[in-house]
Design a protein around this motif. Structure first.
Motif, PDB file in Angstrom:
ATOM      1  N   LYS A   1       0.840  -1.210   0.000  1.00  0.00           N
ATOM      2  CA  LYS A   1       0.000   0.000   0.000  1.00  0.00           C
ATOM      3  C   LYS A   1       0.871   1.255   0.000  1.00  0.00           C
ATOM      4  O   LYS A   1       0.566   2.249  -0.688  1.00  0.00           O
ATOM      5  CB  LYS A   1      -0.916  -0.024   1.225  1.00  0.00           C
TER       6      LYS A   1
ATOM      7  N   ASN B   1      -4.088   3.186  -3.241  1.00  0.00           N
ATOM      8  CA  ASN B   1      -5.333   2.507  -3.595  1.00  0.00           C
ATOM      9  C   ASN B   1      -5.390   2.240  -5.099  1.00  0.00           C
ATOM     10  O   ASN B   1      -4.724   2.907  -5.893  1.00  0.00           O
ATOM     11  CB  ASN B   1      -6.538   3.361  -3.183  1.00  0.00           C
TER      12      ASN B   1
ATOM     13  N   THR C   1     -10.342   0.543   0.302  1.00  0.00           N
ATOM     14  CA  THR C   1      -9.459  -0.456  -0.296  1.00  0.00           C
ATOM     15  C   THR C   1     -10.260  -1.410  -1.167  1.00  0.00           C
ATOM     16  O   THR C   1     -11.350  -1.866  -0.786  1.00  0.00           O
ATOM     17  CB  THR C   1      -8.747  -1.263   0.813  1.00  0.00           C
TER      18      THR C   1
END
Length: 298
Positions: A184, A189, A230
């Motif tokens: 991440k 995202n 997410t």
């Protein structure tokens, strides 16, 4: 890095350049079992033209239910140099696939870092997807920063005992959490444009019988640590393949109730970017690696 291999959490320390092989069985050369267009991934990965999957062998897990056990539990395929991989990537791009999807790439991170960088210099301009079991080390993943565009981790287990029993993986949950955080950090995202993934993180959760995967706990953690925005994929495709029939806990497919329960929970938690599957979906294309001609397109 291959003279004392510490690439994955097993930290075997094998000198792969001198022929030693650790737990996974990988040596100095990159072994590819199959490559070609693949249509069984999530919609923004497969698109209409397919994802350019490259199946590497072997894997650093030993899942008793692995659908790719022919290549994951042993070294099966042909050896390629980083320059050879560049040619594969260029060939896949010429097939008009939407991305280059590196399946079970963990044992070959250093070689892939070189190959991806060279491929981009040679004109490969479609995204690179890192398709992994999440049993990764952040320091190894850091070698791929700026090279991998999309991370596609399968977060397999929330409970340590399940990782040990079903995949011979110690400390799987905490290891996967650290790895996914690093992913991440690198890519953020998922960025989808025109229905296709351009960059970012998409987390897979394979729902197992009897809640063995601990999917609800994993979803709580994703929401708290990464955010409810997410992208997640809730997979219903579990089937007792390979040695699973010998273990009562995983010797059956999941039920509709088991799957719907996880989907409902994800919605209750506020997740809005969810990919799902019907339990009666057609079976995904899985190459028979031992019978198919090497590298024959599906």
């Amino acid at each position: 890095m291959l003279t004392h291999c510490l690439l994955c959490p097993r930290r075997c320390g094998a000198n792969r350049l001198r022929g030693e092989r650790g737990f996974c069985g990988a040596g100095a050369e990159v072994v590819v079992s199959y490559y070609g267009p693949h249509f069984g991934e999530e919609p923004p990965i497969s698109g209409l033209n397919g994802s350019g999957n490259v199946f590497f062998s072997p894997c650093n897990l030993r899942c008793i239910f692995c659908q790719n056990h022919q290549i994951s539990h042993k070294t099966f395929g042909r050896a390629f140099s980083p320059q050879d991989l560049v040619h594969i990537f260029l060939e896949l791009q010429d097939m008009d696939v939407h991305n280059i999807n590196l399946v079970s790439p963990t044992p070959y991170i250093p070689q892939l870092a070189v190959a991806i960088a060279r491929a981009k210099e040679k004109g490969v301009n479609i995204p690179f997807v890192y398709n992994t079991n999440s049993y990764e080390l952040p320091q190894s993943l850091a070698l791929l920063e700026g090279l991998v565009d999309v991370y596609l981790p399968d977060f397999k287990y929330w409970h340590e005992s399940a990782g040990r029993k079903l995949s011979k993986a110690a400390a799987y949950p905490e290891t996967a959490r650290s790895a996914v955080k690093e992913m991440k950090r690198q890519v953020g995202n998922l960025d989808v444009a025109g229905g296709l993934a351009r960059a970012g993180l998409l987390i897979r959760l394979l729902i197992l019988p009897g809640n063995l995967s601990g999917a609800k706990s994993t979803l709580r953690w994703i929401k708290e640590a990464l955010g409810a925005e997410t992208y997640i994929s809730l997979m219903s495709q579990y089937y007792p393949l390979h040695e699973a029939s010998r273990y009562p806990m995983v010797a059956r497919p999941i039920t509709q109730h088991e799957y719907d329960d996880v989907v409902d929970f994800a919605l209750e938690q506020g997740f809005v970017n969810i990919f799902g599957q019907e339990l009666d979906s057609p079976p995904l294309f899985i190459p028979d690696f031992e019978k198919a001609k090497p590298f024959e397109r599906p």
